[in-house]
Design an enzyme around this catalytic site. Structure first.
Site, PDB file in Angstrom:
ATOM      1  CD1 TRP A 127      -2.685   1.454   0.585  1.00  0.00           C
ATOM      2  CD2 TRP A 127      -2.191   2.330   2.568  1.00  0.00           C
ATOM      3  NE1 TRP A 127      -3.431   2.412   0.665  1.00  0.00           N
ATOM      4  CE2 TRP A 127      -2.894   2.932   2.125  1.00  0.00           C
ATOM      5  CE3 TRP A 127      -1.611   2.047   4.093  1.00  0.00           C
ATOM      6  CZ2 TRP A 127      -3.144   3.893   3.262  1.00  0.00           C
ATOM      7  CZ3 TRP A 127      -1.893   2.736   5.140  1.00  0.00           C
ATOM      8  CH2 TRP A 127      -3.346   4.008   3.942  1.00  0.00           C
ATOM      9  CG  ASP A 208      -1.932  -2.752   7.442  1.00  0.00           C
ATOM     10  OD1 ASP A 208      -3.406  -3.004   7.785  1.00  0.00           O
ATOM     11  OD2 ASP A 208      -1.800  -1.610   6.390  1.00  0.00           O
ATOM     12  CB  ALA A 210      -7.159  -2.867   6.034  1.00  0.00           C
ATOM     13  CE  LYS A 243     -10.507  -0.290   3.044  1.00  0.00           C
ATOM     14  NZ  LYS A 243      -8.934   1.705   3.177  1.00  0.00           N
TER      15      LYS A 243
HETATM   16  C1  LMR Z   1      -6.732   2.657  -0.617  1.00  0.00           C
HETATM   17  O1  LMR Z   1      -5.664   0.762  -0.092  1.00  0.00           O
HETATM   18  O2  LMR Z   1      -7.070   2.501  -1.894  1.00  0.00           O
HETATM   19  C2  LMR Z   1      -7.620   2.458   0.815  1.00  0.00           C
HETATM   20  O3  LMR Z   1      -6.570   1.496   1.838  1.00  0.00           O
HETATM   21  C3  LMR Z   1      -8.234   4.022   1.080  1.00  0.00           C
HETATM   22  C4  LMR Z   1      -6.566   4.484   1.030  1.00  0.00           C
HETATM   23  O4  LMR Z   1      -6.844   5.421   2.188  1.00  0.00           O
HETATM   24  O5  LMR Z   1      -5.128   4.696   0.433  1.00  0.00           O
END
Ligand code: LMR
Length: 394
Positions: A127, A208, A210, A243
Site C-alpha cells: 500500500w 496490517d 484492514a 472496510k
Molecule cells: C486504498 O488502498 O484504496 C484504501 O486503503 C484507501 C486509502 O486510504 O488509500
C-alpha cells in the site's frame, strides 16, 4: 513562513479520486480508491451500523473524554475479533487510533522509539502509504519480493529469500489477508514458512489487517494473523474497521502490541497512550463505540456478519464474472488469476501506459500499477471492463 513550504508528492490513490471526479463522461468507471460499492454504485451505511447509531443516539448521555487508549471495551471486542484466543489477553496492550492508518502511523512511531535504527521490510508492492509514512518518519525501508508478474500470484521463493536477510531489531510488515494492492495471498502452509523465518531471524512482525471478512470469511481471514501472534515473542497488529464495518470516514482502528513477556504490558500500554496524547490526544470514539456495540450484541452482530458475508460473496461473484468474461472475449485463460485473488483489489499486471489508455479510451480508472478495486464493479460494468481490457490488447 509559509513561503518555505514545498509541494509534497501527491498520493496516487487520492490523486486518481480527484481525476475521476473531474471526468464528465457518464460511462466512467471508478476502480480507484478501496471503497465497497453496491450494485447501484452506492457505498451504503451497513444496517447494523444504523441500528447501533440509533441506539447510541437514544442512550448516550455524555460525550466527555474517555481515555487515551479509547474505551477498553473496544479494545477487548477488537482483540477478540482479530486475534480470537490466539494469545492470552494479558499479553496484549492496545489503543484505539484514527483508522487503520492511525494505527500504522503509531506503530511506526513506537518502533522508532524502541529502535531508532529499525529497518522495516515491505512487500514489493505494498500500500503506497506504508513507504510514504516511513519516509516521512525517516525510517529505513527494505523491499521484499512479493508479486510474480508472470503468474500474478505470490513470488514465494523470492519472498522467503528476501525475508531471510532480516535480522533481530528489524520489522517485517505483513498484510494479514487480502493483500493491497495485488490481491495475491499466501496459503496457510506458506504462512507457516514465513513464521519459521521470523523465528530464525528474530525479526519482529507487524501485521496490517484492514480487510478481515472480505477474503474467505471473518474467521479464515484472521487465521494468518493469529498464527503469527501465537508463534512469535513480540508482534504488532494494526487493524482497521473502515472496510468491514463500512465506516470509512469515522476513522476507527486499533493498534495492538503483543508480547509474551507479560511484565512489559504496562509499559507498552503506557507508551501507546503517550503516543496518542502526543499526536492527537484522545482517539475518535463514535465509530469505535458503534463497533463495540455491534460486536457485543447478538442481534446486531448477526446482522453485521450477514451483511459483511453478502458483500464478500458479491465480490467473489464479480471476480468470477470478470474472469469468465475475459476468458470468453480473449479466448484464453490468462486472466484466471482474477478469480483466485482475494479481497477488494487485484493487480491486473499491465503497464502504466495501458492503464492510461483504459482511462483515456474507456473512462476506466485504476491505479497506475494496474490495481483495480473489484468492489467498485457491478454486474453491468464487468462486461464493459472486460471488453475494454481486451480491446486495449492487454
Ligand atoms: C486504498 O488502498 O484504496 C484504501 O486503503 C484507501 C486509502 O486510504 O488509500
Amino acid at each position: 513562513m509559509f513561503e518555505t513550504l514545498q509541494a509534497q508528492p501527491a498520493d496516487k490513490i487520492l490523486a486518481l479520486m480527484a481525476q475521476y471526479r473531474e471526468d464528465p463522461r457518464e460511462t466512467k468507471i471508478d476502480l480507484g480508491v478501496g471503497v465497497y460499492k453496491d450494485a447501484t454504485g452506492l457505498t451504503p451505511v451497513m444496517k447494523a451500523i444504523k441500528s447501533a447509531e440509533h441506539k447510541l443516539w437514544e442512550d448516550q448521555d455524555s460525550k466527555a473524554y474517555v481515555g487515551l487508549a479509547g474505551d477498553p471495551a473496544f479494545g477487548d471486542a477488537m482483540i477478540k475479533l482479530v486475534l480470537g484466543d490466539a494469545v492470552p489477553r494479558e499479553n496484549i496492550a492496545a489503543a484505539a487510533t484514527p483508522g487503520g492508518t492511525g494505527a500504522i502511523r503509531q506503530a511506526f512511531e513506537l518502533i522508532r522509539m524502541a529502535r531508532p535504527d529499525v529497518r522495516v521490510f515491505l512487500s514489493n508492492p505494498t500500500w503506497p502509504n506504508h513507504p510514504s509514512i516511513l519516509k516521512y518518519l525517516g525510517i529505513e525501508m527494505v523491499d521484499y519480493r512479493y508479486f510474480d508478474d508472470e503468474t500474478r500470484g505470490v513470488d514465494f521463493d523470492g519472498m522467503i529469500a528476501d525475508l531471510k536477510t532480516a535480522r533481530k531489531g528489524d520489522m517485517i510488515l505483513l498484510h494479514g489477508c487480502c493483500h493491497n494492492p495485488t490481491g495475491a495471498n499466501l496459503n496457510m502452509t506458506q504462512w507457516g514458512e514465513v513464521i519459521k523465518v521470523l523465528l530464525e531471524t528474530g525479526a519482529t512482525p507487524m501485521v496490517d489487517i484492514a480487510y478481515q471478512g472480505f477474503g474467505d470469511g471473518l474467521e479464515v481471514d484472521a487465521e494468518a494473523t493469529r498464527a503469527v501472534v501465537a508463534a512469535v515473542p513480540e508482534c504488532i497488529v494494526a487493524a482497521s474497521c473502515s472496510k468491514n464495518f463500512g465506516i470509512y470516514r469515522e476513522r476507527t482502528g486499533i493498534l495492538m502490541a503483543i508480547s509474551t513477556d507479560t511484565s512489559s504490558k504496562g509499559l507498552n500500554q503506557q507508551t501507546l497512550g503517550f503516543l496518542n496524547r502526543q499526536n492527537f490526544s484522545f482517539p475518535p470514539d463514535h465509530g469505535a463505540r458503534l463497533v463495540t456495540m455491534i460486536l457485543n450484541d447478538d442481534a446486531m452482530r448477526a446482522e453485521w456478519v450477514a451483511e459483511l458475508e453478502a458483500t464478500r460473496v458479491s465480490m467473489l461473484g464479480l471476480r468470477k464474472q470478470l474472469a469468465g468474461e475475459l476468458q470468453r472475449l480473449s479466448g484464453s485463460d490468462r486472466f484466471g488469476f482474477l478469480a483466485e485473488h482475494r479481497g477488494m483489489f487485484s493487480r491486473l499486471g499491465t503497464t502504466p501506459e495501458m492503464v492510461e489508455k483504459l482511462r483515456v479510451d474507456a473512462g476506466i480508472y485504476m491505479i497506475g500499477d494496474s490495481r483495480m478495486n473489484i468492489a467498485g464493479l457491478n454486474a453491468t460494468t464487468v462486461p464493459i471492463l472486460a471488453k475494454a481490457i481486451v480491446d486495449a490488447g492487454i
